[in-house]
Design an enzyme around this catalytic site. Structure first.
Site, mmCIF file in Angstrom:
data_model
loop_
_atom_site.group_PDB
_atom_site.id
_atom_site.type_symbol
_atom_site.label_atom_id
_atom_site.label_comp_id
_atom_site.label_asym_id
_atom_site.label_seq_id
_atom_site.Cartn_x
_atom_site.Cartn_y
_atom_site.Cartn_z
ATOM 1 N N ASN A 9 -1.469 36.452 0.755
ATOM 2 C CA ASN A 9 -2.468 35.933 1.688
ATOM 3 C C ASN A 9 -2.214 34.431 1.830
ATOM 4 O O ASN A 9 -2.539 33.664 0.922
ATOM 5 C CB ASN A 9 -3.879 36.211 1.126
ATOM 6 N N TRP A 10 -1.643 34.051 2.955
ATOM 7 C CA TRP A 10 -1.258 32.636 3.128
ATOM 8 C C TRP A 10 -2.454 31.741 3.442
ATOM 9 O O TRP A 10 -2.307 30.528 3.475
ATOM 10 C CB TRP A 10 -0.216 32.508 4.253
ATOM 11 N N LYS A 11 -3.593 32.361 3.718
ATOM 12 C CA LYS A 11 -4.805 31.600 4.069
ATOM 13 C C LYS A 11 -4.486 30.602 5.198
ATOM 14 O O LYS A 11 -3.664 30.923 6.054
ATOM 15 C CB LYS A 11 -5.404 30.935 2.819
ATOM 16 N N HIS A 98 -12.753 39.164 2.403
ATOM 17 C CA HIS A 98 -12.346 38.155 1.421
ATOM 18 C C HIS A 98 -13.547 37.268 1.100
ATOM 19 O O HIS A 98 -14.360 36.967 1.978
ATOM 20 C CB HIS A 98 -11.188 37.317 1.981
ATOM 21 N N GLU A 100 -13.839 34.228 0.746
ATOM 22 C CA GLU A 100 -13.926 33.005 1.565
ATOM 23 C C GLU A 100 -14.574 33.307 2.916
ATOM 24 O O GLU A 100 -15.274 32.465 3.479
ATOM 25 C CB GLU A 100 -12.529 32.388 1.716
ATOM 26 N N GLU A 170 -11.018 40.654 -6.501
ATOM 27 C CA GLU A 170 -10.734 39.223 -6.654
ATOM 28 C C GLU A 170 -11.974 38.514 -7.199
ATOM 29 O O GLU A 170 -12.872 38.145 -6.431
ATOM 30 C CB GLU A 170 -10.380 38.611 -5.297
ATOM 31 N N GLY A 176 -7.836 30.489 -6.933
ATOM 32 C CA GLY A 176 -7.411 29.104 -6.753
ATOM 33 C C GLY A 176 -7.806 28.188 -7.901
ATOM 34 O O GLY A 176 -7.730 26.966 -7.785
ATOM 35 N N SER A 216 -5.444 33.702 -9.015
ATOM 36 C CA SER A 216 -4.510 32.946 -9.858
ATOM 37 C C SER A 216 -3.414 33.825 -10.472
ATOM 38 O O SER A 216 -2.963 33.580 -11.596
ATOM 39 C CB SER A 216 -5.256 32.171 -10.948
ATOM 40 N N GLY A 237 -2.577 34.462 -3.495
ATOM 41 C CA GLY A 237 -2.855 33.319 -2.633
ATOM 42 C C GLY A 237 -1.785 32.248 -2.823
ATOM 43 O O GLY A 237 -0.672 32.341 -2.304
ATOM 44 N N GLY A 238 -2.108 31.228 -3.620
ATOM 45 C CA GLY A 238 -1.229 30.062 -3.806
ATOM 46 C C GLY A 238 0.229 30.402 -4.077
ATOM 47 O O GLY A 238 1.142 29.830 -3.459
HETATM 48 P P1 13P Z 1 -5.000 32.473 -5.561
HETATM 49 O O1 13P Z 1 -3.840 33.375 -5.902
HETATM 50 O O2 13P Z 1 -4.583 31.177 -4.937
HETATM 51 O O3 13P Z 1 -5.948 32.331 -6.702
HETATM 52 O O4 13P Z 1 -5.825 33.236 -4.385
HETATM 53 C C1 13P Z 1 -6.142 34.561 -4.524
HETATM 54 C C2 13P Z 1 -6.665 35.041 -3.229
HETATM 55 O O5 13P Z 1 -7.740 34.648 -2.799
HETATM 56 C C3 13P Z 1 -5.837 35.985 -2.447
HETATM 57 O O6 13P Z 1 -6.554 36.540 -1.398
#
Ligand code: 13P
Length: 253
Positions: A9-11, A98, A100, A170, A176, A216, A237-238
């Site tokens: 997920n590149w956000k 998600h 967010e 998640e 993050g 993470s 994510g990251g």
């Molecule tokens: P991180 O891997 O950056 O913690 O993010 C997880 C995430 O929200 C994937 O959708």
């Protein structure tokens, strides 16, 4: 058969050029290095879907996801993107619910249910996210919290619709933050999720649902997490923004 999946997920990251570089690096590494049976998914921001989709279409190893979708089919919804549009540029999956989006865009359970329906109606597969905030975990209310998220959005789907769903757990406190759920915490929640799903849908469907862990996840902890019985992969994510890290996570199976 339960699919093993690693999704990135590149956000809201990367420019157009950077996105193309990232996906072609991932594609090359996956082709050269990944031998196991893993479904790799990338979820770039909307403006890059079509170009990234050119690389994933007809590619057995890599698949395209959108990070969001409108609950509406078409019409006067300025700024929204429909499931039909996503399908037309090669998306196969859509991330729905998600934390967010729940938090910053106030998406409630009913809206998420409509998004699930709109997505499945177009033949796309939702990646439905759930997960508790830290205060719910500290209050030892995390199972109930996640159970309610599942029930409130998923339980109205038919068995056939549910067959298309991938679930991602998640925990918000792990997203993050560098603070990952332990493999034991992940396993016990994934087993709980599967049990809840088996009460809402038929047991075989629940058994065959892929449940991904997100929060993470990195090349250092992926192997341990993915070795758990009910952890069928990751939503990253990251670490999905760096081709080397993402490929190493994929190779952790
Ligand atoms: P991180 O891997 O950056 O913690 O993010 C997880 C995430 O929200 C994937 O959708």
């Amino acid at each position: 058969m339960r699919k093993r999946i690693v999704a990135g997920n590149w956000k809201m990251n990367k420019t157009y050029e950077e996105a193309l570089t990232l996906v072609s690096e991932i594609d090359n590494m996956v082709k050269d290095e990944v031998t196991g049976d893993v479904t790799v998914i990338v979820a770039p921001p909307f403006p890059f879907l079509q170009s990234v989709g050119k690389l994933t279409q007809g590619n057995d190893l890599m698949h395209l996801a959108a990070q969001n979708v409108s609950e509406h089919e078409s019409g006067a919804y300025t700024g929204e993107v429909s499931a039909t549009m996503l399908k037309s540029v090669g998306a196969e999956y859509v991330i729905i619910g998600h934390s967010e989006r729940r938090m910053y865009h106030h998406e409630d359970a009913q809206t998420l249910y409509k998004k699930l329906k709109a997505t499945i109606a177009q033949g796309l597969k939702p990646i439905f996210c759930c997960g508790e905030p830290l205060e719910e975990r500290d209050a030892e209310n995390h199972f109930e919290y996640v159970g309610k998220q599942l029930h409130d959005s998923l339980s109205y789907l038919s068995n056939e619709e549910f067959d298309q769903v991938v679930v991602a757990y998640e925990p918000i406190w792990a997203i993050g933050t560098g603070r990952t759920a332990s493999s034991q915490q992940a396993q016990e929640m994934h087993a709980y999720i599967r049990e809840q799903l088996s009460r809402m849908f038929d047991a075989e469907a629940a058994f065959n649902t892929s449940i991904l862990y997100g929060g993470s996840c990195n090349p250092g902890n992926a192997k341990e997490l993915f070795s758990q019985e009910d952890v069928d992969g990751g939503l990253i994510g990251g670490a999905s923004l760096k081709s080397r890290d993402f490929a190493d996570i994929i190779k952790s199976f």
